[in-house]
Design an enzyme around this catalytic site. Structure first.
Site, PDB file in Angstrom:
ATOM      1  NE  ARG A  57      -3.377  -2.308   2.903  1.00 48.13           N
ATOM      2  CZ  ARG A  57      -3.998  -2.591   4.049  1.00 48.13           C
ATOM      3  NH1 ARG A  57      -3.805  -1.807   5.113  1.00 48.13           N
ATOM      4  NH2 ARG A  57      -4.771  -3.649   4.140  1.00 48.13           N
ATOM      5  CG  ASP A  59       1.723   6.137   3.103  1.00 47.32           C
ATOM      6  OD1 ASP A  59       0.842   5.293   3.338  1.00 47.32           O
ATOM      7  OD2 ASP A  59       2.765   6.239   3.771  1.00 47.32           O
ATOM      8  CE1 TYR A 117       7.405   2.123  -1.675  1.00 47.20           C
ATOM      9  CE2 TYR A 117       8.249   0.086  -0.707  1.00 47.20           C
ATOM     10  CZ  TYR A 117       7.187   0.919  -1.031  1.00 47.20           C
ATOM     11  OH  TYR A 117       5.909   0.534  -0.711  1.00 47.20           O
ATOM     12  NE  ARG A 204       6.699  10.588   3.335  1.00 46.11           N
ATOM     13  CZ  ARG A 204       5.456  10.943   3.667  1.00 46.11           C
ATOM     14  NH1 ARG A 204       4.462  10.064   3.567  1.00 46.11           N
ATOM     15  NH2 ARG A 204       5.214  12.154   4.106  1.00 46.11           N
TER      16      ARG A 204
END
Length: 266
Positions: A57, A59, A117, A204
């Site tokens: 999932r 964001d 990522y 992040r």
């Protein structure tokens, strides 16, 4: 006499999307989500309500150069029908890259062996215009050597509580990072993170710490200290979602999916 029931087929899809206009991947009431947009498009092709399950999932504001999903359907369609037909009904910032039939043992989330990522970051006195929403930005000048010196602290299996969001639902903060590297590509720093799994906001929060290190506000060893301290309050603020891309999902070769990684180059 009722017609015979068609057999159920499981399909895997590879997607790419720009997350700027969405509340994230997951379907939410009265908010635009990537999941809802995809389900509506596939339902048009299947001529029946279709539900999809994703590998991960993302964001609000986070992008994907390769997201993998699966769904079950009794609709008999060719791969091109799911790709070209589905894209016809999707918004411009979401696209199906490929469709592949898979066996019922395949599960986009639980069959994933690892995830990758990529974070794209630019450092300049002024905010980006052309690539707004597609790259992270800081006005602080960054020293690449300082960032490179910090990254090995992430490698291996650690408790990443210091980089875990308060609302994270993962059962354990312990994750294994296979690699974490940075490259300079013109005006952009490209971070590549490969791990078995990630915590909510983990990347992040790590990028936020690396910006502090690269700008000289903290030493390169600070990343290792944060991991050892296991305290989110001691780390840097969560960095912007703009430059974050889900770029790859690794599965066993037996599933024979067309792609496992797509570089989100600008």
């Amino acid at each position: 006499m009722e017609p015979p029931q068609r057999a159920t087929q499981r399909w895997a899809l590879g997607l790419e999307y720009r997350g700027t206009a969405f509340c994230g991947w997951q379907r939410q009431v009265a908010q635009p989500s990537v999941q809802r947009a995809l389900e509506l498009a596939l339902s048009q092709i299947a001529q029946t309500e279709t539900t999809v399950i994703a590998a991960g999932r993302t964001d609000t504001g986070v992008h994907a150069s390769l997201q993998v999903v699966h769904f079950d359907t009794t609709a008999a369609r060719e791969p091109t029908a799911w790709v070209r037909g589905g894209n016809q009904f999707l918004p411009d910032d979401v696209a199906i890259r490929w469709a592949a039939p898979v066996d019922e043992q395949f599960h986009a989330r639980f069959a994933a062996r690892s995830r990758r990522y990529v974070y794209l970051l630019t450092s300049a006195p002024q905010r980006p215009g052309l690539h707004a929403g597609r790259v992270g930005w800081t006005h602080w000048p960054l020293d690449l050597a300082r960032i490179e010196a910090a990254l090995p602290a992430l490698w291996g299996t650690h408790d990443f509580t210091s980089f875990r969001a308060a609302e994270c639902q993962a059962k354990s903060p312990v994750k294994t990072i296979h690699s974490a590297v940075v490259q300079q590509r013109g005006a952009v720093l490209r971070f590549d993170f490969h791990a078995d799994a990630f915590l909510h906001h983990m990347i992040r929060n790590i990028v936020g710490a690396l910006v502090y290190i690269g700008s000289g506000r903290q030493p390169s060893g600070w990343l290792r200290e944060l991991i050892a301290q296991r305290d989110r309050k001691l780390a840097a603020p969560t960095f912007a979602p703009d430059g974050l891309y889900l770029a790859g999902i690794e599965y066993d070769r037996e599933h024979q999916l067309p792609e496992q990684f797509v570089d989100p180059c600008l």
